[in-house]
Enzyme design. Structure first.
Site, short mmCIF file in Angstrom:
data_model
loop_
_atom_site.label_atom_id
_atom_site.label_comp_id
_atom_site.label_asym_id
_atom_site.label_seq_id
_atom_site.Cartn_x
_atom_site.Cartn_y
_atom_site.Cartn_z
N ALA A 1 0.84 -1.21 0.00
CA ALA A 1 0.00 0.00 0.00
C ALA A 1 0.87 1.25 0.00
O ALA A 1 0.58 2.23 -0.70
CB ALA A 1 -0.94 0.00 1.21
N ASP A 2 1.94 1.23 0.78
CA ASP A 2 2.88 2.35 0.78
C ASP A 2 3.51 2.54 -0.59
O ASP A 2 3.64 3.67 -1.09
CB ASP A 2 4.00 2.09 1.80
CG ASP A 2 3.59 2.39 3.23
OD1 ASP A 2 2.78 3.30 3.44
OD2 ASP A 2 4.10 1.73 4.14
N ILE A 3 3.95 1.44 -1.19
CA ILE A 3 4.60 1.53 -2.50
C ILE A 3 3.62 2.03 -3.56
O ILE A 3 3.96 2.87 -4.40
CB ILE A 3 5.20 0.16 -2.89
CG1 ILE A 3 6.37 -0.17 -1.96
CG2 ILE A 3 5.66 0.15 -4.35
CD1 ILE A 3 6.93 -1.58 -2.13
N GLY B 1 3.18 5.76 -3.01
CA GLY B 1 4.38 6.48 -3.42
C GLY B 1 4.50 6.59 -4.92
O GLY B 1 4.86 7.64 -5.47
#
Length: 391
Positions: free
Chosen positions: A168-170, A173
């Site tokens: 989810a972070d990737i 980003g």
């Protein structure tokens, strides 16, 4: 050849993973990224370890190459003034504070736009700037759990599984960096910046892709299938004599080639397996037959034979095996740096590639004085800022 974003400046008010991943992409493309951190503590990922390399967390090292670090206490008016001074000559600001938090410091988009109408301002948060969940804290696993993807990850009858990297972070980003680049492109025509609202939750839900259309088309929840694919067979990992091997048969020609390689010519002639929809319907009968044959030899043997016959396949590598892979060495995905360990580099390749090395992740506040001097602060002024704990 100069990097594409050389000459652009990014003010990085992010921490943890999604924001730093976004600004690292911009740094890899040549932008000057000034990472603003809390005095004495810095980005909390600095303490996420062990392991540590020369006092820096492996986690922090992986997300902050090529950046500068300055320390500012944004609760002080002096630090807020420094940000506003930086904004006047910057192109991009990325922040990951709780929605609305920067308004109390007069550092929200509406106010900073008055100083620089060309500023591209990107906010990254767990759930976005609107909606009933906007004020909830949100780490990667929270968004992943709510996305629907986690419910389909793992093996049938066993608990849900987290992917070993923060997807989810990737996703957030990547979407943030893409949106920023799109706004920079439009700015060439309009001369105006833009405000971008990115959430981890939105970003990982968008990764549902065909699982969402499967649900709407059938009204059914996708099952947990381990490494297998709900709509393509065979398309999964198999255990060989020694290790695991992935086989990905995407069309019927590859199916025929697989049968020849395994010595299963008779299977290629059976109507129940002749097309992919047939193989999906008869998965329970087909997979055990393939698994039994593959267990009779090693992963290296089958991988070589299958690839020679045009069947997409690969061993399931451990990281040590991936690092030694000749394709990875040829592409130069790991570079020696001034730190003690190799580091990953950007996978983006241009025809006329930039051959320089990025700087390693910065020490906390290592560039504070230099950046302030470039803004016109005297040594005496910087000393006073330090005494007042603004930096």
């Amino acid at each position: 050849m100069a990097q594409p974003l050389k000459g652009l400046r990014v003010i990085d008010l992010t921490k943890d993973f999604a924001g730093p991943f976004c600004t690292m992409i911009l740094s890899d493309l040549g932008a000057e990224v000034i990472k603003v951190e809390k005095p004495g503590y810095g980005d909390e990922t600095r303490s996420w370890g062990p392991p540590f390399v020369k006092g820096l967390s492996h986690y922090f090292l992986s997300l902050n190459r090529g950046k500068k670090s300055i320390t500012l206490d944004l609760k002080t008016t002096a630090a807020q003034k420094i940000i506003r001074q930086l904004v006047q000559d910057s192109d991009i600001l990325v922040e990951s504070f709780r929605p609305g938090s920067l308004t109390q410091y007069n550092l929200d988009y509406a106010r900073l736009r008055r100083l620089n109408k060309a500023l591209v301002y990107c906010s990254i948060s767990g759930f976005g700037q609107t909606g009933p969940y906007r004020d909830r804290p949100g780490y990667d696993i929270v968004a992943f759990a709510m996305s629907g993807i986690m419910s389909t990850t793992g093996e049938e009858g066993r608990p849900s599984v987290r992917v070993s990297i923060p997807v989810a972070d990737i996703a957030a980003g990547h979407y943030a960096s893409t949106a920023i680049l799109a706004c920079l492109s439009r700015r060439l025509v309009t001369g105006r910046g833009e405000y971008i609202d990115i959430s981890l939750y939105d970003s990982i839900v968008s990764w549902l892709s065909y699982l969402a259309t499967y649900y709407f088309a059938t009204g059914k929840e996708p099952r947990r299938m381990g490494s297998a694919h709900p709509s393509i067979v065979p398309y999964q990992a198999f255990k060989c004599k020694d290790k695991e091997l992935v086989i990905a048969v995407g069309n019927d020609s590859q199916w025929q080639a697989l049968c020849r390689t395994l010595g299963f010519e008779r299977l290629s002639e059976e109507k129940r397996f002749s097309t992919n929809p047939d193989r999906v319907r008869n998965r329970a009968k087909l997979i055990p037959m393939l698994a039994g044959r593959l267990r009779k030899n090693t992963t290296a043997y089958w991988s070589r034979a299958l690839n020679e016959n045009g069947v997409p396949s690969a061993p399931v590598y451990k990281i040590a095996e991936m690092v030694r892979d000749p394709q990875i060495k040829n592409r130069g995905l790991f570079k020696s740096t001034r730190s003690d360990i190799p580091e990953l580099v950007s996978p983006i390749r241009f025809i006329k590639d930039h051959k320089g090395f990025s700087n390693p992740a910065p020490r906390l506040g290592q560039d504070t004085r230099k950046v302030l001097q470039e803004l016109g602060y005297s040594k005496a002024s910087i000393k006073k800022l330090a005494e007042n704990k603004a930096i």
